[in-house]
Design an enzyme around this catalytic site. Structure first.
Site, PDB file in Angstrom:
ATOM      1  N   ASP A 354     -31.289 -25.804 -32.703  1.00 23.42           N
ATOM      2  CA  ASP A 354     -32.184 -26.572 -33.200  1.00 23.42           C
ATOM      3  C   ASP A 354     -31.835 -27.886 -33.772  1.00 23.42           C
ATOM      4  O   ASP A 354     -30.583 -27.972 -33.652  1.00 23.42           O
ATOM      5  CB  ASP A 354     -32.889 -25.611 -34.661  1.00 23.42           C
ATOM      6  CG  ASP A 354     -33.785 -26.144 -35.238  1.00 23.42           C
ATOM      7  OD1 ASP A 354     -34.744 -26.568 -34.508  1.00 23.42           O
ATOM      8  OD2 ASP A 354     -33.702 -26.075 -36.621  1.00 23.42           O
ATOM      9  N   ASP A 725     -31.541 -22.563 -38.040  1.00 23.20           N
ATOM     10  CA  ASP A 725     -31.213 -22.467 -39.557  1.00 23.20           C
ATOM     11  C   ASP A 725     -32.407 -21.862 -40.278  1.00 23.20           C
ATOM     12  O   ASP A 725     -32.450 -21.444 -41.425  1.00 23.20           O
ATOM     13  CB  ASP A 725     -30.881 -23.626 -40.299  1.00 23.20           C
ATOM     14  CG  ASP A 725     -31.924 -24.817 -40.438  1.00 23.20           C
ATOM     15  OD1 ASP A 725     -32.675 -24.879 -39.505  1.00 23.20           O
ATOM     16  OD2 ASP A 725     -32.360 -25.036 -41.389  1.00 23.20           O
ATOM     17  N   ASP A 729     -36.325 -20.090 -35.727  1.00 23.88           N
ATOM     18  CA  ASP A 729     -35.249 -20.087 -34.926  1.00 23.88           C
ATOM     19  C   ASP A 729     -34.936 -18.717 -34.670  1.00 23.88           C
ATOM     20  O   ASP A 729     -34.049 -18.231 -33.824  1.00 23.88           O
ATOM     21  CB  ASP A 729     -34.033 -20.667 -35.045  1.00 23.88           C
ATOM     22  CG  ASP A 729     -34.481 -22.191 -35.463  1.00 23.88           C
ATOM     23  OD1 ASP A 729     -35.051 -22.661 -34.472  1.00 23.88           O
ATOM     24  OD2 ASP A 729     -34.013 -22.789 -36.357  1.00 23.88           O
TER      25      ASP A 729
END
Length: 1077
Positions: A354, A725, A729
């Protein structure tokens, strides 16, 4: 299927649904045996051990002697028959009214009915549910607002809600109260009207709610699931090797079984001391083969699984104990949740990451803005200090004031006053927090939110707004709106902010949006996050007509989300675009260096983000994710239709294949829309592109698309690691072979769903290069050594059968066989968890050596064949020397057995010593102390008359011939092994050996010479959307350690060689077919 919760109803309707008893157990009384047995025996190794255990129960053929409580019971207040009483939490029923006090844990899913706050608000902490630490507000439904606590105990009604589900961010229900409390109007319910199980009531004296989901039917209970076990590459290889050994074992058993029956029917009956009955039972022919099956069963060591599980747990603890992976800023240590896959860290080939909060700090700072075509902050780099903007605020520019108003109140932020009078903001996203903070610094201060009343201070005066409706942000609409009424003027406004593609097309006819588009492009080129702001005034009639449609959409239980989106579309149009904001998100410390180091280790990177393409590209450039021109080349895949995406994909594939032989870093960029089309209609072509590409940037992707991309790379037999995080995700993290979560500002949801959690992205280098590599090396040695020591003993048993009439008689007694695996050979190898072939500093300086792990160089059929041959050679040495030394007339079989066993123990001590790279005191104690323990134990057994070994060890140790036999066994067994190893290290050293020599000599490395690579030729035809790849992993080459820092000394001859030749590893040397999807 719908569910109806009858409020405060003590009748039989409560028995319709289950009680609030919570079960966190994986098994129940009914499913324990079948479920557990199915899981355990789904692995071949356990099936094998079951077979052996069953055969051991047959005395005739065995060659040796056969041989969640606290949560349920805590007390809560509920209402029964209009009276509050204490009951256990497990006795809560659907429809009960539950009362909570401040800091109480919510026992089940409740619909909020009343609070101590006059505005019907309460605060909850949801960290146990989603990992987010910020407090969230929940509000009483409008029909219950202001209701007296006494009246709440007598309230009657019905709540209509859907069947239990696991979506913690959504709840669609309806509430209808029965007269005389209120008329029969339907009141829609959302997630903001609920208190979910395991949340905590904060900053609120009391609250009460109606139980709608209880026990394991709560959203948290439905979310609990047993994750699919992840099988590492090492485990998969061990399973294959176990299958191969089993086939070999079956062949040996069949051959020896037939030979044993033939010898019994021919030679055995001629011997006077062998007495066989003339007629035996029907299964007589099976006795000898099955006896050999048990005799050879130790070929597959049952201790290997226990040993691997034990050392893998220690690998996980090493990660937890690593002080170099503690984030000093937040004092967050690394943590291994999954203890079974540490060795896979050393074989990672693709990292999918990410962007926001993973590569960046997720600390948003308002930097620039464009209002009504005027750009602020370009000169100073900080719009908050731009004199022109400050002057516009002082003069009361209408567009600037509206822009700041949307920044301040167009959100769900909650202002909280601290004890010293300062205003703190509780925001659900860092972007909203940055906007509200910036507005406050520009004199537009958001002071208070009381129910639906917002209070703002601006230039010394107070402004109040009443929130009429809130149009929540969704990933489809990509915007968020609030409908407010200004109390002073009674005017109604629609205030909106969102992505440029969601706002600019909705401008009123005739408004020029070119300046805003240019501003968005300019800010994106700088790597800034952009949001567009718009507003329009609503006529009262228009609002009231739309409000009815919106209320009806909120009340439906079928397709509520779609109906709400349709209602929003009816009002979000004809905007006056006010401007664009630009927010900066700093890169985390060490991100560029981390990516550069892991690229040298042969790991490829994909960035999966929801941001704009230009923003993602700029961040990628700044963190060494991609290289700028001319060293790098960026290929775009775009399009809104199937034909456009097809042509774009074909062009990129063609370019990628042409440039694979060039020393150029090629990457492709694709947005969410084109990705959706590619995955749906051109999945095979996109998969071929994934095989060729070392770097990819996927923008505007959804959580499900992230998981799909991970699955595509896994289907191509790559080992993937996903790192993120946030809650968006989680699917990607769970789908990958290894999931890593960052404990960041978006909460702990990703960290809790991951296999490993770290505080910052930079710790990924140490996690992979140090812990992953060491774990792989140690596991590879331990697993092969376990087979070696078992095969050694088994081969001796087989050789003994040729001098014992092929009868399946065991040379070793049961005590020796048991102690062999449990004590004599397990303890020395378990301390291999401390072994390091190279120091941590050398590994970090020369990341290219990770290639040996990625290519499976230390555990594969070839290396296993070497250990197999070593065990056969050592078995021949031990058996032949022991047999010739102790087969004279006065020798006993127990003496021969003990001499052979002693030879095995001594050989294995030297094998472990030779294979150990770094010694500690513990390892010396384990290896040589184990030899002492061997003799101590056998002296003890020899002192017991009934042990079957009485006086054996005393007699042997008093004979010089015994010690000479042991010396001869070690010399004959280890001499050739030492000679071969010396020759390889001296004349044909690997690059790893060179590094080890450099460490011992105390010098760094400049060049390691040329590489003997054997790349396979791959005929490639450049055809549209079609690539043929070879599945083989065999054509591999060793990396050169030329890019390592601090290099001065050269070992060996040869010129330099660039380790990473753009796409060579993927297209020519590391190519393989992708599984058809």
């Amino acid at each position: 299927m719908k569910r109806y919760a009858y409020i405060n109803d003590d009748g039989p309707s409560q028995d319709l649904y289950r009680d609030n008893r919570i079960s966190n157990t994986k098994y129940t009384v009914l499913n324990f045996l079948p479920k557990n047995l199915w899981e355990q025996f789904s692995r071949f190794m356990n099936q094998y051990f079951l077979l052996i255990a069953c055969l051991q129960l047959w005395p005739l053929i065995t060659p040796v002697n056969p041989a969640s409580t606290w949560a349920n019971e805590r007390e809560v207040w509920v209402v029964e028959n209009g009276i509050k009483k204490l009951i256990q939490a497990q006795d809560i029923r659907v429809g009960n009214i539950v009362w909570l006090r401040e800091n109480d844990e919510v026992p089940c899913d409740l619909v909020l009915m009343g609070t101590s706050d006059a505005q019907g608000l309460c605060c909850v902490e949801t960290s146990a549910l989603d990992g987010e630490t910020d407090l969230k507000t929940r509000v009483v439904p409008p029909v219950c607002m202001g209701m007296d606590p006494v009246l709440l105990q007598k309230i009657k009604g019905v709540i209509e809600c859907p069947s239990p589900d696991r979506d913690i961010r959504r709840f669609d229900g309806n509430l209808r109260l029965f007269p005389p409390f209120i008329d029969n109007d339907v009141c829609p319910l959302t997630i903001k009207n609920t208190l979910l199980q395991s949340c905590y009531l904060r900053n609120t004296e009391w609250a009460c709610g109606v139980a709608i989901y209880t026990g394991n039917e709560t959203k948290l209970g439905m979310s609990r699931g047993v994750p699919e076990p992840k099988l590492t590459a090492v485990d998969a290889m061990i399973d294959k090797l176990t299958g191969a050994i089993f086939i070999f074992q079956v062949v040996v058993v069949m051959v020896l079984g037939v030979a044993g029956n033939v010898w019994k029917d021919t030679e055995a009956r001629k011997q006077w001391y062998v007495k066989y009955p003339d007629e035996g039972p029907w299964y007589e022919l099976l006795v000898i083969p099955l006896r050999f099956e048990l005799l050879c069963s130790i070929m597959i060591p049952i201790s290997i699984k226990v040993s691997l599980d034990l050392v893998k747990s220690l690998y996980a603890k090493f990660i937890d104990w690593d002080e170099k992976m503690i984030d000093r800023e937040t004092v967050t240590p690394a943590h291994a949740t999954n203890t079974a896959i540490s060795e896979d860290l050393g074989q990672v080939e693709y990292i999918l990451t990410d962007k926001t909060g993973t590569l960046t700090e997720n600390k948003m700072i308002f930097r620039r803005c464009c209002i009504s075509g005027v750009i602020y902050g370009n000169e100073s780099g900080d719009a908050l200090k731009d004199t022109e903007l400050l002057s516009a605020i002082e003069t009361g520019s209408p567009d600037v004031i509206r822009f700041l108003t949307i920044m301040a109140i167009g959100n769900t932020v909650i202002p909280v006053k601290s004890k010293n009078g300062a205003i703190l903001y509780k925001a659900q996203s860092p972007d909203e927090d940055a906007l509200v903070q910036a507005a406050a610094k520009l004199q537009m201060i958001f002071v208070d939110r009381s129910a639906n009343i917002l209070e703002i201070w601006f230039n010394g005066r107070t402004i109040h707004y009443k929130v009429l409706e809130t149009l929540e942000f969704t990933s489809d609409r990509k915007r968020m709106s609030v409908v407010v009424k200004e109390n002073d003027t009674e005017k109604i406004f629609l205030l909106t902010k969102g992505a440029d593609e969601a706002i600019l097309p909705c401008a009123y006819a005739g408004q020029q949006t070119r300046t805003f588009t240019e501003a968005v492009e300019q800010y994106s080129q700088l790597g800034l996050r952009t949001l567009c702001f718009a507003w329009r005034e609503l006529m009262p009639d228009e609002y009231h007509e739309w409000s009815l449609v919106f209320k009806e959409a909120n009340s439906t239980l079928v397709d509520r989300e779609w109906r709400i989106a349709e209602a929003c579309q009816r009002i979000e149009h004809d905007f006056e675009i006010l401007g664009v904001s630009a927010i900066e998100d700093h890169l985390q410390d060490g991100v560029p260096e981390t990516i550069e180091t892991l690229r040298k280790a042969g790991i490829n990177f994909w960035m999966l983000t929801g941001d704009k393409q230009n923003t993602a590209v700029q961040i990628a450039l700044s963190c060494n994710f991609i290289s700028p021109e001319p060293k790098g080349q960026l290929l775009m895949i775009d399009g809104k239709t199937e034909d456009e995406v097809c042509r774009s994909l074909e062009r990129v594939l063609l370019t990628m294949r042409i440039t694979t032989s060039e020393p150029k870093d090629v990457a492709f960029v694709i947005d969410g829309w084109a990705l959706e089309i590619a995955l749906k209609h051109y999945k095979k072509a996109f998969t071929d592109l994934a095989i060729l590409s070392r770097t990819a940037i996927c923008c505007r992707v959804t959580p499900s698309q992230k998981a799909q991309l991970v699955q595509i790379l896994k289907s191509c037999d790559y080992r993937t690691l996903a790192i993120g995080d946030g809650g968006n995700d989680v699917r990607m993290i769970q789908q990958a072979d290894i999931g890593v979560g960052i404990s960041g500002r978006e909460g702990l949801q990703a960290a809790r769903a991951a296999d490993y959690s770290i505080g910052k992205f930079r710790f990924l280098t140490r996690l992979i290069l140090v812990h992953g590599r060491y774990s792989y090396n140690r596991t590879a040695f331990l697993s092969q050594y376990s087979f070696y020591k078992s095969l050694l003993l088994c081969f001796i048993q087989i050789f003994f059968s040729f001098v014992s009439g092929v009868s399946g008689t065991s040379l070793f007694n049961s005590v020796s066989l048991m102690a062999y695996n449990v004590f004599y050979t397990s303890i020395p190898v378990l301390v291999s968890v401390l072994d390091k072939d190279l120091s941590e500093e050398t590994v970090m300086q020369h990341p290219q050596i990770l290639f040996y792990c990625q290519a499976g160089r230390l555990l594969n059929p070839t290396t296993f064949a070497g250990w197999f041959g070593r065990s056969l050679f050592h078995a021949v040495v031990v058996f032949m020397i022991s047999l010739n030394a102790y087969t004279y007339e006065k020798s006993e079989m127990e003496e021969l057995s003990m001499v052979a066993l002693s030879g095995c123990i001594w050989l294995q001590a030297f094998v472990v010593t030779m294979e150990t790279n770094s010694f500690t005191i513990l390892q010396h104690v384990a290896i040589w102390g184990n030899l002492v323990a061997f003799y101590a134990l056998n002296f003890a057994f020899s002192a017991v008359p009934s042990s079957g070994m009485y006086t054996i060890m005393f007699r042997l140790c008093g004979q010089p011939s015994y010690w000479f036999t042991i010396f001869l066994t070690v010399a004959a067994g280890m001499g050739p092994i030492f000679a071969l190893k010396y020759f390889r290290y001296t004349y044909r050293p690997s690059k790893l050996n060179v590094l080890q020599q450099a460490e011992r000599m105390g010098g760094p490395i400049l060049s390691l010479g040329t590489i003997e690579s054997h790349p396979g030729t791959i005929e490639r035809e450049v055809s549209p959307l079609s690539i043929s790849q070879s599945k083989s992993r065999s054509p591999v080459y060793e990396p050169l350690l030329l890019d390592s820092p601090n290099t001065r000394r050269s070992f060996g001859a040869g010129g330099t060689f660039e380790f990473f030749q753009s796409q060579m590893r993927l297209s020519s040397l590391y190519s393989r077919n992708c599984k058809d999807n």
